[in-house]
Design an enzyme around this catalytic site. Sequence first.
Site, PDB file in Angstrom:
ATOM      1  N   ASP A   6       0.806  -1.222   0.000  1.00  0.00           N
ATOM      2  CA  ASP A   6       0.000   0.000   0.000  1.00  0.00           C
ATOM      3  C   ASP A   6       0.835   1.266   0.000  1.00  0.00           C
ATOM      4  OD1 ASP A   6      -2.652  -0.663  -0.098  1.00  0.00           O
ATOM      5  OD2 ASP A   6      -2.840  -0.964   2.053  1.00  0.00           O
TER       6      ASP A   6
HETATM    7  C1  GLC Z   1      -1.654  -3.637   5.331  1.00  0.00           C
HETATM    8  C2  GLC Z   1      -2.864  -3.682   4.444  1.00  0.00           C
HETATM    9  C3  GLC Z   1      -2.662  -4.615   3.292  1.00  0.00           C
HETATM   10  C4  GLC Z   1      -1.357  -4.295   2.599  1.00  0.00           C
HETATM   11  C5  GLC Z   1      -0.206  -4.293   3.575  1.00  0.00           C
HETATM   12  C6  GLC Z   1       1.084  -3.874   2.956  1.00  0.00           C
HETATM   13  O1  GLC Z   1      -1.531  -4.830   6.016  1.00  0.00           O
HETATM   14  O2  GLC Z   1      -4.005  -4.080   5.160  1.00  0.00           O
HETATM   15  O3  GLC Z   1      -3.706  -4.509   2.386  1.00  0.00           O
HETATM   16  O4  GLC Z   1      -1.163  -5.250   1.606  1.00  0.00           O
HETATM   17  O5  GLC Z   1      -0.493  -3.403   4.619  1.00  0.00           O
HETATM   18  O6  GLC Z   1       1.118  -2.522   2.649  1.00  0.00           O
HETATM   19  C1  GLC Z   2      -1.599   0.303   4.766  1.00  0.00           C
HETATM   20  C2  GLC Z   2      -0.145   0.305   5.158  1.00  0.00           C
HETATM   21  C3  GLC Z   2       0.144   1.319   6.195  1.00  0.00           C
HETATM   22  C4  GLC Z   2      -0.384   2.637   5.763  1.00  0.00           C
HETATM   23  C5  GLC Z   2      -1.862   2.545   5.436  1.00  0.00           C
HETATM   24  C6  GLC Z   2      -2.354   3.843   4.942  1.00  0.00           C
HETATM   25  O1  GLC Z   2      -2.376  -0.232   5.755  1.00  0.00           O
HETATM   26  O2  GLC Z   2       0.238  -0.936   5.660  1.00  0.00           O
HETATM   27  O3  GLC Z   2       1.529   1.390   6.392  1.00  0.00           O
HETATM   28  O4  GLC Z   2      -0.156   3.565   6.750  1.00  0.00           O
HETATM   29  O5  GLC Z   2      -2.060   1.581   4.451  1.00  0.00           O
HETATM   30  O6  GLC Z   2      -3.693   3.785   4.618  1.00  0.00           O
END
Ligand code: GLC
Ligand code: GLC
Length: 814
Positions: free
Chosen positions: A487
């Site tokens: 993300d």
């Molecule tokens: C969080 C989000 C997931 C994403 C991961 C890596 O666990 O829930 O959707 O793939 O972060 O950014």
């Molecule tokens: C996902 C990521 C996290 C970030 C978030 C933002 O969950 O894992 O690091 O802060 O997205 O929405």
Amino acid sequence: MKFGYFDDLNREYVITQPDTPLPWINYLGCQAYFGIISNTAGGYSFYRDARLRRITRYRYNNVPMDFGGRYVYLRDDESKEFWSPSWQPTRNDLKDYTCRHGMGYSVIGSTYSGIEAHTRYFVPLDENLEIWQLTVTNRRATKATISSFASIEFCLWDAQDDATNFQRNFNTGQVEVEDGVIYHKTEYRERRNHFAYFACSERDASFDTQREAFLGRYRSWDKPATVEAGQLTNSIAHGWSPIGAHQVKLELAPGETKQIVFVLGYHENPVDQKFDPPGTQTINKTLVKPTIAKYLDPKQADASFEQLRQYWESLLGIFQVNTPDIHTNRMVNIWNAYQCMATFNMSRSASFYESGIGRGLGFRDSNQDLLGFVHMAPIRARERILDLAATQLPTGGAYHQYQPLTKRGNNDIGGGFNDDPHWLIIGVSAYLKETGDWSILDEPVQYDNEPGSEKPLYDHLQRSFNYTLARLGPHGLPLIGRADWNDCLNLNCFSDTPGQSFQTTTNKEGKVAESIFIAGLFVQAGRELSAIANHRGLGTEASTYLAEVAKMESVIIKHGWDGEWFLRAYNDFGDKIGSNECKEGKIYIESNGYCTLAGIGLEDGKAAQALAAVGKHLATKHGIVVQQPAYTKYYIEMGEISSYPPGYKENAGIFCHVNPWIMIGETRVGHGDLAHDYYSRINPSAREEISDLHRCEPYVYAQMIAGKDAPSFGEAKNSWLTGTAAWNYYAIVQWILGVRTSLEGLEIAPVIPKSWPGFTATRTYRGVVYKISIERKGDGNQIALTVDGASIKGNVVPPPTDGRKEVTVKGILS
Ligand code: GLC
Ligand code: GLC
């Protein structure tokens, strides 16, 4: 250093020291009524939706972190001393403090000044309430006169509004007290037909419902004025902050035990029967009273607890294993499976890290979670899949999240996360492999919840696949969109404005940045879809998918291979990410994990080479980090990933969710030792001895462990609600132990450590119990199977055709 121990026989973790490094929590409830409970009785409850139907109040970011909860106080009415058997909130110096977190329940208690007290908290099956059974025993040689108090603070339903809208909220609070039951009815007078209640089994109890009356001015939960004085005031809340508190006086002879039952519940009345008598403003309690009376009876409470125990016994019984490694056994047989049910129920909504007011269910998150729980909850998995698919957009893309209460896609976040649609294929495929229920593919499902747009679920899978084909970049690799699995890799964002969301800000056209991770995912999803198409008799279509997959594989080899490992992406300038050419972020875990998991480069040795590079550059003693070297500054063209200090989260943290991709990759190249070694590095039970460093619960996975660039290398954060639960369960069960579901039946293909003499397992699969024993006779991963004494070809156990309900499978590894 440890703060407790595993009691595997009772499926409990027993905490023996209350001041754990962080609140160590458990979940109550498994259907509609839920609660979070910490080892010192902190936490909150809600009905279905942690934001919109919050029953008790909780303050995030509080000091201490875990303050506010289901608090019991005892007061010695002779010495006037008072304390909490759960340590918080009074924090006395207790004897024999224990918190037993079990499957859907927690028992917290201690002894203080010769008075032993324990409270068992749980939610009975099929009810929207929680039971607290308080047992008090006088261990003194003399008679004891004790006042017991139980208290909760109500939330005014919408947890977000409750924490912000004070000009309104300080005026709306309302309660009723009838027959000693406290009813919280804020907004019941207008558009709500639900209320909460807090009841007590003892009739001559006194109560308080106004927070200030209970606590006293300028006091907190550690020293309520009424508890100190030994007398509640029977206050009725008008506005401000409604609470529920009961006081019961106990006379205990030496050695005598008494039990008090408290019930905290939620009830909805039919809209046209809200009031009794009609025309008044008084809650109609006729429907709820029998339920309250039922569960205040200690015998009924015990019977319900036994039902809950059996429920978990049967769920966990679906797969049980006995290996030479206690940490594997414990996690697979008990805690990892249990955590998978929590991620099914909560997704990423409510924990001590996820406030329950932020996001709904993630499209990719929930599809991946299926991998971990589909065997325990196939019917609910089916429903979840259909709900998720209904939020898919006609383009084949998907809303990134949806609200569980409305089941609608979340417009604030929207779509454009280009990996999302493929997870639907992966999720549906896992469901088919488990259940063999092909009818799901013919279920009519809407697009974007638009009535009239219904198409069979299969059509959704086709559009998922085609979504990527319609979005290829300059190298023929999939465009990344707003972000792929990571993300925080926001290659089209380019944000220089504080507070902007990295996920929803898009300042670039998005026609250049490509993802090698999505390419790997496309290959795997394409293979799964092709197998599904074949099964449906669509041979030509199946071949088309395989042709696209082959094409993508060659593009990956041509443009996605860096020489020693798989590249991660191309950015908006067409420059490489995750390449030896880069100054920072030369090598990443996701593309190397997913490409090898998907079997790319197995034949020509590239998979093994990429995995070796991961081992060399990314593996640490606490797990495998996301990338190396960590980003030392903010790169506008990379996005959120470089916003984190080195070693945390996606910037070179150990993101546990992705570690299993490498484990599975290692099994694909036949390295059982290394696969299990990686598994053990992040296995919470195997990390129990370093609890003071790890800090999170030793019985569940955390999202992240700080990487080697962080000052707190080895420290875990964000436990419980993480894709790590499903992926680790899937990796250890289906790839390392190799007890794998397939479209044809149960496949047995272990890739276990060389030192293991074998293992045994029981698996209930499509109504048949498979008793499996694996014996190692040589060092390799070659397996020869006999089924009920007869040897079979290959490694898929044919489903019995003669009605046998139990099958014995023996495997010899050589
Ligand atoms: C969080 C989000 C997931 C994403 C991961 C890596 O666990 O829930 O959707 O793939 O972060 O950014
Ligand atoms: C996902 C990521 C996290 C970030 C978030 C933002 O969950 O894992 O690091 O802060 O997205 O929405």
